[in-house]
Design a protein around this motif. Structure first.
Motif, PDB file in Angstrom:
ATOM      1  N   LEU A   1       0.244   6.722   2.034  1.00  0.00           N
ATOM      2  CA  LEU A   1      -0.412   7.487   1.164  1.00  0.00           C
ATOM      3  C   LEU A   1       0.244   8.233   0.191  1.00  0.00           C
ATOM      4  N   VAL A   2       1.394   9.106   0.505  1.00  0.00           N
ATOM      5  CA  VAL A   2       1.938   9.654  -0.644  1.00  0.00           C
ATOM      6  C   VAL A   2       2.978   8.717  -1.608  1.00  0.00           C
ATOM      7  N   PRO A   3       3.409   7.634  -0.956  1.00  0.00           N
ATOM      8  CA  PRO A   3       4.069   6.495  -1.978  1.00  0.00           C
ATOM      9  C   PRO A   3       3.048   6.105  -2.897  1.00  0.00           C
ATOM     10  N   MET A   4       1.737   5.755  -2.380  1.00  0.00           N
ATOM     11  CA  MET A   4       0.731   5.192  -3.285  1.00  0.00           C
ATOM     12  C   MET A   4       0.252   6.034  -4.386  1.00  0.00           C
ATOM     13  N   LEU A   5       0.469   7.346  -4.083  1.00  0.00           N
ATOM     14  CA  LEU A   5       0.116   8.347  -5.255  1.00  0.00           C
ATOM     15  C   LEU A   5       0.970   8.067  -6.725  1.00  0.00           C
ATOM     16  N   LYS A   6       2.280   7.664  -6.420  1.00  0.00           N
ATOM     17  CA  LYS A   6       3.121   7.298  -7.482  1.00  0.00           C
ATOM     18  C   LYS A   6       3.030   6.066  -7.815  1.00  0.00           C
ATOM     19  N   TYR A   7       2.995   5.094  -6.907  1.00  0.00           N
ATOM     20  CA  TYR A   7       2.926   3.521  -7.133  1.00  0.00           C
ATOM     21  C   TYR A   7       1.684   3.113  -6.419  1.00  0.00           C
ATOM     22  N   PRO A   8       0.579   2.896  -7.152  1.00  0.00           N
ATOM     23  CA  PRO A   8      -0.635   2.485  -6.372  1.00  0.00           C
ATOM     24  C   PRO A   8      -0.546   1.141  -6.228  1.00  0.00           C
ATOM     25  N   ALA A   9      -1.358   0.444  -5.347  1.00  0.00           N
ATOM     26  CA  ALA A   9      -1.413  -0.856  -5.122  1.00  0.00           C
ATOM     27  C   ALA A   9      -2.449  -1.439  -6.296  1.00  0.00           C
ATOM     28  N   ASN A  10      -1.734  -2.652  -6.614  1.00  0.00           N
ATOM     29  CA  ASN A  10      -2.599  -3.545  -7.452  1.00  0.00           C
ATOM     30  C   ASN A  10      -2.891  -4.905  -6.893  1.00  0.00           C
ATOM     31  N   PRO A  11      -3.913  -5.666  -7.139  1.00  0.00           N
ATOM     32  CA  PRO A  11      -4.588  -6.674  -6.783  1.00  0.00           C
ATOM     33  C   PRO A  11      -3.190  -7.807  -6.787  1.00  0.00           C
ATOM     34  N   PRO A  12      -3.225  -8.675  -5.979  1.00  0.00           N
ATOM     35  CA  PRO A  12      -1.971  -9.867  -6.076  1.00  0.00           C
ATOM     36  C   PRO A  12      -1.912 -10.646  -7.442  1.00  0.00           C
ATOM     37  N   ALA A  13      -2.963 -10.760  -8.150  1.00  0.00           N
ATOM     38  CA  ALA A  13      -2.997 -11.651  -9.223  1.00  0.00           C
ATOM     39  C   ALA A  13      -2.960 -10.782 -10.594  1.00  0.00           C
ATOM     40  N   VAL A  14      -2.539  -9.230 -10.335  1.00  0.00           N
ATOM     41  CA  VAL A  14      -2.494  -8.526 -11.289  1.00  0.00           C
ATOM     42  C   VAL A  14      -1.114  -8.030 -11.691  1.00  0.00           C
ATOM     43  N   GLY A  15      -0.642  -7.957 -12.904  1.00  0.00           N
ATOM     44  CA  GLY A  15       0.769  -7.517 -13.183  1.00  0.00           C
ATOM     45  C   GLY A  15       1.559  -8.641 -13.556  1.00  0.00           C
ATOM     46  N   ASN A  16       2.778  -8.209 -14.171  1.00  0.00           N
ATOM     47  CA  ASN A  16       3.844  -9.130 -14.860  1.00  0.00           C
ATOM     48  C   ASN A  16       4.711  -9.514 -13.523  1.00  0.00           C
ATOM     49  N   PRO A  17       4.643 -10.872 -13.214  1.00  0.00           N
ATOM     50  CA  PRO A  17       5.775 -11.101 -12.185  1.00  0.00           C
ATOM     51  C   PRO A  17       6.770 -10.739 -12.462  1.00  0.00           C
ATOM     52  N   ASP A  18       7.451 -10.878 -13.598  1.00  0.00           N
ATOM     53  CA  ASP A  18       8.828 -10.595 -13.843  1.00  0.00           C
ATOM     54  C   ASP A  18       9.193  -9.189 -13.511  1.00  0.00           C
TER      55      ASP A  18
ATOM     56  N   GLU B   1     -11.838  -0.291  -6.679  1.00  0.00           N
ATOM     57  CA  GLU B   1     -12.300  -0.805  -5.495  1.00  0.00           C
ATOM     58  C   GLU B   1     -11.166  -1.391  -4.479  1.00  0.00           C
ATOM     59  N   PHE B   2     -10.200  -1.952  -5.231  1.00  0.00           N
ATOM     60  CA  PHE B   2      -8.969  -2.788  -4.523  1.00  0.00           C
ATOM     61  C   PHE B   2      -8.325  -1.525  -4.026  1.00  0.00           C
ATOM     62  N   ARG B   3      -8.064  -0.598  -4.661  1.00  0.00           N
ATOM     63  CA  ARG B   3      -6.999   0.449  -4.259  1.00  0.00           C
ATOM     64  C   ARG B   3      -7.763   1.219  -3.012  1.00  0.00           C
ATOM     65  N   LEU B   4      -8.942   1.451  -3.231  1.00  0.00           N
ATOM     66  CA  LEU B   4      -9.712   2.275  -2.174  1.00  0.00           C
ATOM     67  C   LEU B   4      -9.680   1.391  -0.878  1.00  0.00           C
ATOM     68  N   ALA B   5      -9.769   0.142  -0.916  1.00  0.00           N
ATOM     69  CA  ALA B   5      -9.789  -0.830   0.068  1.00  0.00           C
ATOM     70  C   ALA B   5      -8.228  -0.766   0.850  1.00  0.00           C
ATOM     71  N   ALA B   6      -7.374  -0.719  -0.031  1.00  0.00           N
ATOM     72  CA  ALA B   6      -5.989  -0.682   0.538  1.00  0.00           C
ATOM     73  C   ALA B   6      -5.741   0.456   1.314  1.00  0.00           C
ATOM     74  N   ILE B   7      -6.227   1.592   0.851  1.00  0.00           N
ATOM     75  CA  ILE B   7      -6.031   2.934   1.572  1.00  0.00           C
ATOM     76  C   ILE B   7      -6.911   2.725   2.858  1.00  0.00           C
ATOM     77  N   GLY B   8      -8.152   2.081   2.879  1.00  0.00           N
ATOM     78  CA  GLY B   8      -8.893   2.003   4.061  1.00  0.00           C
ATOM     79  C   GLY B   8      -8.479   1.061   4.974  1.00  0.00           C
ATOM     80  N   VAL B   9      -7.765   0.039   4.649  1.00  0.00           N
ATOM     81  CA  VAL B   9      -6.990  -0.936   5.706  1.00  0.00           C
ATOM     82  C   VAL B   9      -5.785   0.019   6.411  1.00  0.00           C
ATOM     83  N   GLN B  10      -5.361   0.734   5.667  1.00  0.00           N
ATOM     84  CA  GLN B  10      -4.218   1.607   6.390  1.00  0.00           C
ATOM     85  C   GLN B  10      -4.878   2.600   7.103  1.00  0.00           C
ATOM     86  N   ALA B  11      -5.838   3.123   6.751  1.00  0.00           N
ATOM     87  CA  ALA B  11      -6.520   4.387   7.624  1.00  0.00           C
ATOM     88  C   ALA B  11      -7.008   3.748   8.673  1.00  0.00           C
ATOM     89  N   VAL B  12      -7.689   2.594   8.691  1.00  0.00           N
ATOM     90  CA  VAL B  12      -8.167   2.129  10.099  1.00  0.00           C
ATOM     91  C   VAL B  12      -7.063   1.640  10.683  1.00  0.00           C
TER      92      VAL B  12
END
Length: 249
Positions: free
Chosen positions: A115-132, A207-218
């Motif tokens: 949770l704390v690391p995600m505050l600085k570097y939140p999760a992104n969906p796999p297809a989002v972002g520059n692969p470089d 929604e993706f970031r909430l789902a990512a947090i939810g998976v870890q919480a569960v």
């Protein structure tokens, strides 16, 4: 705690992680796959590259067997690590039993390890972002995890050291304030890892970031409950005569 008990708890921690991965997997499939599909659709609609042939692994396989493998293997790995952390914490953070220590370990692992690391570097969906920039973003995220865990451990040790002079409550407040101060400074000076393309739907990202947090919480909730039960059976076994006397009565 002798090595035999530590080994037993390690194995049970890995088993608890595997079992905890099952509800986390169900949550990830039901809640997390929708935003992932939306991200893939966005990438496909905005890609300027021509298709280079069929995918080696189809989307249906990725969202079922691939997801299951990733979540369950992750559960086993972090379960073993959390079991070792439990062995270190037991008896050092207060007069808590096995179940309570397991619960606190799970809460600390969820908070400091995700949770704390995600505050600085939140999760992104796999297809989002520059692969470089993927390697750089991954390194920064793991750096933040290591920093968060170290600061959490340091805060606990500081609170214990101050408890004799300030009392438990004041020592906890002082240690928590020190943790937040150092963490804030670290987050300010560490480079940003935000890499969301322009025009990506904010709702899908949220929604993706909430789902990512939810998976870890569960995962960590299930782990804390099940591992606490397993650890209690190892560390606080009921006398064999107790059941006999109960049946005799």
């Amino acid at each position: 705690m002798n090595s035999t008990v530590v080994r037993t708890l390690l194995v049970r921690g890995m088993l608890a992680g595997l079992v905890a991965g099952i509800p986390a997997l169900i949550f990830a499939y039901l809640v997390g796959e929708g935003p992932v599909d939306a991200a893939i659709a966005f990438e496909s609609a905005h890609s300027h590259h021509e298709a280079g042939g069929e995918e080696l692994v189809g989307r249906s396989l990725q969202s079922t067997a691939g997801l299951a493998t990733g979540v369950l293997v992750y559960g086993v790995a972090v379960g073993g690590i959390a079991a070792l952390a439990f062995c270190f914490a037991l008896g050092r953070i207060g007069r808590f039993g096995a179940r309570a220590t397991a619960a606190l370990t799970a809460v600390a692992a969820f908070g400091a390890g995700y949770l704390v690391p995600m505050l600085k570097y939140p999760a992104n969906p796999p297809a989002v972002g520059n692969p470089d920039t993927l390697d750089k973003r991954t390194a920064l995220f793991f750096l933040m995890i290591a920093l968060s865990v170290l600061l959490t451990t340091a805060a606990v040790l500081l609170g214990r050291r101050l408890a004799g002079r300030l009392g438990n409550w004041n020592a906890s407040v002082a240690a928590g304030a020190a943790f937040l101060a150092v963490l804030t400074v670290a987050m300010v000076f560490l480079p940003s890892g935000e890499n969301v393309p322009e025009g990506f739907p904010a709702t899908d990202l949220w929604e993706f970031r909430l789902a990512a947090i939810g998976v870890q919480a569960v995962l960590w909730t299930a782990f804390g409950l099940f591992f606490g039960y397993l650890a209690e059976r190892v560390l606080e076994p009921k006398p064999t005569g107790q059941r006999v006397s109960t049946l005799a009565a």
